[in-house]
Design a protein around this motif. Structure first.
Motif, PDB file in Angstrom:
ATOM      1  N   GLN A 268       0.828  -1.207   0.000  1.00  0.00           N
ATOM      2  CA  GLN A 268       0.000   0.000   0.000  1.00  0.00           C
ATOM      3  C   GLN A 268       0.867   1.263   0.000  1.00  0.00           C
ATOM      4  O   GLN A 268       0.500   2.269  -0.619  1.00  0.00           O
ATOM      5  N   SER A 269       2.004   1.207   0.671  1.00  0.00           N
ATOM      6  CA  SER A 269       2.870   2.387   0.712  1.00  0.00           C
ATOM      7  C   SER A 269       3.477   2.679  -0.659  1.00  0.00           C
ATOM      8  O   SER A 269       3.594   3.839  -1.064  1.00  0.00           O
ATOM      9  N   VAL A 270       3.855   1.634  -1.387  1.00  0.00           N
ATOM     10  CA  VAL A 270       4.410   1.835  -2.731  1.00  0.00           C
ATOM     11  C   VAL A 270       3.334   2.378  -3.660  1.00  0.00           C
ATOM     12  O   VAL A 270       3.592   3.275  -4.473  1.00  0.00           O
ATOM     13  N   LYS A 271       2.131   1.851  -3.555  1.00  0.00           N
ATOM     14  CA  LYS A 271       1.034   2.354  -4.385  1.00  0.00           C
ATOM     15  C   LYS A 271       0.747   3.827  -4.080  1.00  0.00           C
ATOM     16  O   LYS A 271       0.489   4.619  -4.985  1.00  0.00           O
ATOM     17  N   ALA A 272       0.801   4.183  -2.794  1.00  0.00           N
ATOM     18  CA  ALA A 272       0.587   5.589  -2.422  1.00  0.00           C
ATOM     19  C   ALA A 272       1.692   6.466  -2.985  1.00  0.00           C
ATOM     20  O   ALA A 272       1.438   7.566  -3.501  1.00  0.00           O
TER      21      ALA A 272
ATOM     22  N   ARG B 169       5.922   0.403   4.293  1.00  0.00           N
ATOM     23  CA  ARG B 169       4.729  -0.415   4.061  1.00  0.00           C
ATOM     24  C   ARG B 169       3.392   0.281   4.259  1.00  0.00           C
ATOM     25  O   ARG B 169       2.484   0.089   3.461  1.00  0.00           O
ATOM     26  N   ARG B 170       3.201   1.053   5.296  1.00  0.00           N
ATOM     27  CA  ARG B 170       1.900   1.704   5.513  1.00  0.00           C
ATOM     28  C   ARG B 170       1.667   2.787   4.455  1.00  0.00           C
ATOM     29  O   ARG B 170       2.596   3.511   4.097  1.00  0.00           O
ATOM     30  N   TRP B 171       0.410   2.942   4.019  1.00  0.00           N
ATOM     31  CA  TRP B 171       0.116   3.848   2.908  1.00  0.00           C
ATOM     32  C   TRP B 171       0.504   5.294   3.231  1.00  0.00           C
ATOM     33  O   TRP B 171       0.970   6.032   2.352  1.00  0.00           O
ATOM     34  N   PHE B 172       0.325   5.710   4.494  1.00  0.00           N
ATOM     35  CA  PHE B 172       0.614   7.108   4.816  1.00  0.00           C
ATOM     36  C   PHE B 172       2.111   7.404   4.767  1.00  0.00           C
ATOM     37  O   PHE B 172       2.519   8.535   4.486  1.00  0.00           O
ATOM     38  N   TRP B 173       2.960   6.365   5.005  1.00  0.00           N
ATOM     39  CA  TRP B 173       4.401   6.580   4.861  1.00  0.00           C
ATOM     40  C   TRP B 173       4.782   6.685   3.385  1.00  0.00           C
ATOM     41  O   TRP B 173       5.680   7.441   3.019  1.00  0.00           O
ATOM     42  N   GLY B 174       4.085   5.939   2.540  1.00  0.00           N
ATOM     43  CA  GLY B 174       4.308   6.080   1.103  1.00  0.00           C
ATOM     44  C   GLY B 174       3.915   7.460   0.613  1.00  0.00           C
ATOM     45  O   GLY B 174       4.603   8.073  -0.212  1.00  0.00           O
ATOM     46  N   LEU B 175       2.810   7.957   1.151  1.00  0.00           N
ATOM     47  CA  LEU B 175       2.360   9.309   0.825  1.00  0.00           C
ATOM     48  C   LEU B 175       3.393  10.338   1.259  1.00  0.00           C
ATOM     49  O   LEU B 175       3.759  11.249   0.495  1.00  0.00           O
ATOM     50  N   PHE B 176       3.890  10.168   2.482  1.00  0.00           N
ATOM     51  CA  PHE B 176       4.890  11.091   3.017  1.00  0.00           C
ATOM     52  C   PHE B 176       6.174  11.037   2.193  1.00  0.00           C
ATOM     53  O   PHE B 176       6.763  12.080   1.866  1.00  0.00           O
ATOM     54  N   ALA B 177       6.625   9.815   1.843  1.00  0.00           N
ATOM     55  CA  ALA B 177       7.834   9.677   1.028  1.00  0.00           C
ATOM     56  C   ALA B 177       7.658  10.338  -0.332  1.00  0.00           C
ATOM     57  O   ALA B 177       8.574  10.989  -0.853  1.00  0.00           O
ATOM     58  N   GLY B 178       6.479  10.185  -0.920  1.00  0.00           N
ATOM     59  CA  GLY B 178       6.205  10.823  -2.202  1.00  0.00           C
ATOM     60  C   GLY B 178       6.242  12.341  -2.118  1.00  0.00           C
ATOM     61  O   GLY B 178       6.782  13.018  -3.000  1.00  0.00           O
ATOM     62  N   LEU B 179       5.682  12.875  -1.046  1.00  0.00           N
ATOM     63  CA  LEU B 179       5.693  14.334  -0.873  1.00  0.00           C
ATOM     64  C   LEU B 179       7.107  14.856  -0.659  1.00  0.00           C
ATOM     65  O   LEU B 179       7.447  15.951  -1.145  1.00  0.00           O
TER      66      LEU B 179
END
Length: 205
Positions: free
Chosen positions: A6-10, A150-160
């Motif tokens: 989910q984190s990669v998808k985010a 792994r968690r979606w919100f960390w993927g979001l944060f990494a993307g930002l």
């Protein structure tokens, strides 16, 4: 993509939004207007913030992440190295073999008469503008951060954070927006390729 966390998808979602919005931006405004909109809106706090963000994509943090992988997540280490090598090789090849005449903003606008905001003491480069190496490194590296967390919100944060690095390169007058869009695509594409290969091999076993 069924194996993607989910984190990669985010993270990839943020990347896609950045690419779509970025290409709309560069197709709507001339280069002069693009730089005036971004570089022209500055402050002392933004100077510090964007220098800090741009520094995350320099060699120290990617190497530290590699050392972490070797110590704690060895299964990802080779895929990380391969994606780093591919991303860096493509970007440097494009810089020095294809877009050899691509001027950076300082040289490109040398005769414009516009007074640009330049951060005191920060070296401003003039050549090899396309594509942005810092942006490629940021999107490559934060992709793997998303893999680890792994968690979606960390993927979001990494993307930002990766988008912040891309923006910093334009704010600091080192690149044009289009340079960062191409660099981001190379960084994510390289990482996604070897991430997918990693899981394809794991599933075959």
């Amino acid at each position: 993509m069924k194996y993607w966390s989910q984190s990669v998808k985010a993270f990839v979602g943020i990347f896609i939004l950045y690419e779509v919005g970025g290409w709309l931006f560069v197709s709507t405004y001339e280069r002069l207007d693009q730089l005036q909109l971004i570089n022209g809106n500055h402050s002392q706090l933004a100077d510090l913030l964007f220098q800090a963000l741009t520094a995350t994509a320099e060699v120290v943090l990617p190497i530290l992440l590699l050392l972490y992988l070797i110590r704690f997540q060895k299964a990802y280490a080779l895929s990380y190295v391969y994606s780093y090598a591919l991303s860096t090789g493509l970007i440097q090849g494009l810089k020095h073999l294809v877009f050899t005449d691509a001027l950076r903003p300082l040289a490109y606008f040398a005769a414009s008469g516009v007074k640009w905001h330049l951060v005191a003491g920060l070296p401003i480069h003039e050549y090899n503008s396309m594509p942005s190496g810092h942006t490629g490194a940021a999107f490559f590296m934060f992709f793997w951060v998303a893999v680890l967390l792994r968690r979606w919100f960390w993927g979001l944060f990494a993307g930002l954070l990766a988008v912040g690095v891309a923006y910093s390169r334009v704010y600091l007058f080192q690149h044009f927006p289009v340079d960062t869009l191409v660099g981001a695509a190379i960084g994510v594409g390289s990482s996604a390729l070897f991430y997918s290969i990693h899981y394809a091999k794991s599933s075959s076993k």
